[in-house]
Design a protein around this motif. Structure first.
Motif, short mmCIF file in Angstrom:
data_model
loop_
_atom_site.label_atom_id
_atom_site.label_comp_id
_atom_site.label_asym_id
_atom_site.label_seq_id
_atom_site.Cartn_x
_atom_site.Cartn_y
_atom_site.Cartn_z
N LEU A 158 0.86 -1.18 0.00
CA LEU A 158 0.00 0.00 0.00
C LEU A 158 0.89 1.23 0.00
O LEU A 158 1.79 1.35 0.85
N THR A 159 0.67 2.12 -0.96
CA THR A 159 1.45 3.35 -1.08
C THR A 159 0.54 4.54 -0.87
O THR A 159 -0.51 4.66 -1.52
N ALA A 160 0.92 5.42 0.04
CA ALA A 160 0.15 6.63 0.31
C ALA A 160 1.10 7.70 0.84
O ALA A 160 2.00 7.41 1.62
N ASP A 161 0.92 8.91 0.36
CA ASP A 161 1.71 10.05 0.82
C ASP A 161 3.21 9.81 0.66
O ASP A 161 4.02 10.25 1.47
N GLY A 162 3.57 9.08 -0.42
CA GLY A 162 4.97 8.85 -0.72
C GLY A 162 5.62 7.70 0.02
O GLY A 162 6.79 7.40 -0.22
N ASP A 163 4.89 7.05 0.92
CA ASP A 163 5.44 5.94 1.68
C ASP A 163 4.77 4.64 1.26
O ASP A 163 3.59 4.62 0.91
N THR A 164 5.51 3.52 1.33
CA THR A 164 4.99 2.21 0.97
C THR A 164 5.03 1.29 2.19
O THR A 164 6.04 1.24 2.90
N TYR A 165 3.93 0.58 2.41
CA TYR A 165 3.80 -0.32 3.55
C TYR A 165 3.45 -1.72 3.02
O TYR A 165 2.78 -1.84 1.99
N THR A 166 3.87 -2.75 3.72
CA THR A 166 3.62 -4.12 3.26
C THR A 166 3.04 -4.97 4.39
O THR A 166 3.24 -4.70 5.58
N ASP A 167 2.33 -6.01 3.99
CA ASP A 167 1.75 -6.97 4.93
C ASP A 167 1.32 -8.16 4.08
O ASP A 167 1.22 -8.05 2.85
N ASP A 168 1.03 -9.29 4.72
CA ASP A 168 0.52 -10.43 3.96
C ASP A 168 -1.00 -10.50 4.00
O ASP A 168 -1.60 -11.42 3.43
N ASP A 169 -1.66 -9.51 4.64
CA ASP A 169 -3.11 -9.47 4.75
C ASP A 169 -3.59 -8.08 4.36
O ASP A 169 -3.34 -7.11 5.08
N PRO A 170 -4.28 -7.93 3.20
CA PRO A 170 -4.67 -6.60 2.74
C PRO A 170 -5.64 -5.89 3.68
O PRO A 170 -5.53 -4.67 3.88
N GLN A 171 -6.60 -6.62 4.25
CA GLN A 171 -7.57 -5.98 5.14
C GLN A 171 -6.90 -5.49 6.42
O GLN A 171 -7.20 -4.40 6.91
N ARG A 172 -5.97 -6.27 6.93
CA ARG A 172 -5.25 -5.86 8.15
C ARG A 172 -4.38 -4.64 7.87
O ARG A 172 -4.33 -3.70 8.69
N LEU A 173 -3.71 -4.61 6.72
CA LEU A 173 -2.85 -3.48 6.38
C LEU A 173 -3.68 -2.21 6.20
O LEU A 173 -3.31 -1.15 6.72
N LEU A 174 -4.79 -2.31 5.48
CA LEU A 174 -5.62 -1.14 5.24
C LEU A 174 -6.19 -0.60 6.55
O LEU A 174 -6.23 0.61 6.78
N TYR A 175 -6.61 -1.52 7.42
CA TYR A 175 -7.16 -1.07 8.71
C TYR A 175 -6.08 -0.44 9.58
O TYR A 175 -6.31 0.58 10.25
N ARG A 176 -4.90 -1.03 9.56
CA ARG A 176 -3.82 -0.50 10.39
C ARG A 176 -3.44 0.93 10.00
O ARG A 176 -3.13 1.76 10.86
N LEU A 177 -3.50 1.23 8.70
CA LEU A 177 -3.06 2.54 8.23
C LEU A 177 -4.18 3.57 8.18
O LEU A 177 -3.92 4.77 8.29
N SER A 178 -5.42 3.11 7.96
CA SER A 178 -6.50 4.08 7.75
C SER A 178 -7.64 3.96 8.75
O SER A 178 -8.43 4.89 8.90
N GLY A 179 -7.73 2.82 9.42
CA GLY A 179 -8.88 2.60 10.28
C GLY A 179 -10.10 2.11 9.52
O GLY A 179 -11.17 1.95 10.10
N TRP A 180 -9.95 1.86 8.21
CA TRP A 180 -11.07 1.40 7.39
C TRP A 180 -11.12 -0.12 7.38
O TRP A 180 -10.17 -0.79 6.97
N SER A 181 -12.24 -0.68 7.80
CA SER A 181 -12.44 -2.13 7.77
C SER A 181 -13.20 -2.48 6.49
O SER A 181 -14.43 -2.56 6.48
N ILE A 182 -12.48 -2.68 5.41
CA ILE A 182 -13.09 -2.92 4.10
C ILE A 182 -12.87 -4.39 3.71
O ILE A 182 -11.75 -4.90 3.79
N PRO A 183 -13.94 -5.09 3.29
CA PRO A 183 -13.80 -6.51 2.92
C PRO A 183 -13.15 -6.68 1.55
O PRO A 183 -13.80 -7.01 0.55
N VAL A 184 -11.84 -6.46 1.49
CA VAL A 184 -11.12 -6.49 0.21
C VAL A 184 -11.26 -7.83 -0.49
O VAL A 184 -11.30 -7.91 -1.72
N ASP A 185 -11.35 -8.92 0.29
CA ASP A 185 -11.43 -10.24 -0.31
C ASP A 185 -12.80 -10.54 -0.90
O ASP A 185 -12.93 -11.33 -1.84
N LYS A 186 -13.86 -9.91 -0.37
CA LYS A 186 -15.23 -10.18 -0.83
C LYS A 186 -15.71 -9.21 -1.90
O LYS A 186 -16.54 -9.56 -2.75
#
Length: 214
Positions: free
Chosen positions: A95-123
């Protein structure tokens, strides 16, 4: 760490530039015509998404490329500035935002950790194409299509299809996905089914062909 308010504002700007900057999928893809969304090997779409939480209300342009081994999603503003881009493979999420790149093996966990958004990326890829297997239909519209469903889970999602695309293939146009503390409103303006490009035949003759011709 979570996105700051300025970062969220910038994210809105980023999404619009998405269609021209998405990473290439593993295979070259070409547009195809299909009758059922489930028949698509891959697809891309563009539209708009509104994300509402108790703390945030963010509206952006959305671009999404979905294939069996990769998802590429980007959010941009009306001005075409990229706010966030996310690449998901079975091995890693970036995930890249504001010039920084972050990584994780779980997209929903990464998105929530950075934004607080609980989005069902897999569904969402299935729901956006009207594939609601495993969800309970609560209501149907006059044409017998699902208009309200509930997806099972620890915190079930409620899916409301507000309108459907008028042309084939039949898939949602406006959808509301919500559960306590999170609401997503997605409008699909363009959707295209994709398939792997046919391999280019070798123009040079094989040894057997050359011997035959001689």
């Amino acid at each position: 760490m979570r996105f700051t308010k300025p970062l969220l504002s910038g994210l809105i700007i980023v999404t619009a530039a998405l269609s021209g900057c998405v990473s290439k999928p593993d295979l070259p893809l070409v547009p195809v015509d299909i009758k059922q969304p489930a028949a698509a090997y891959a697809w891309d779409l563009s539209g708009k998404i509104l994300v509402k939480t108790p703390d945030d209300k963010v509206s952006t342009n959305l671009y999404w490329l979905h294939s069996p081994r990769r998802d590429e999603m980007r959010l941009t503003s009306m001005l075409g500035t990229s706010l966030m881009s996310m690449s998901v493979t079975p091995e890693e999420t970036k995930l890249t935002a504001d010039g920084d790149t972050y990584t994780d093996d779980d997209p929903q966990r990464l998105l929530y950790r950075l934004s607080g958004w609980s989005i069902p990326v897999d569904k969402l890829p299935l729901w956006l194409t009207g594939q609601f297997e495993g969800a309970t239909v609560i209501k149907k519209d006059a044409q017998g299509r699902p208009s309200e469903l509930q997806a099972t889970g620890i915190q079930p999602w409620t899916i409301q299809v507000r309108s459907w695309q008028p042309d084939n293939p039949v898939l949602p146009r406006l959808m509301l996905v919500s559960r306590p503390g999170m609401e997503l409103k997605v409008q699909i303006n363009r959707w295209q089914a994709l398939a792997p490009a046919a391999p280019v035949a070798n123009s040079l003759p094989t040894n057997d062909q050359a011997n035959t011709q001689s």
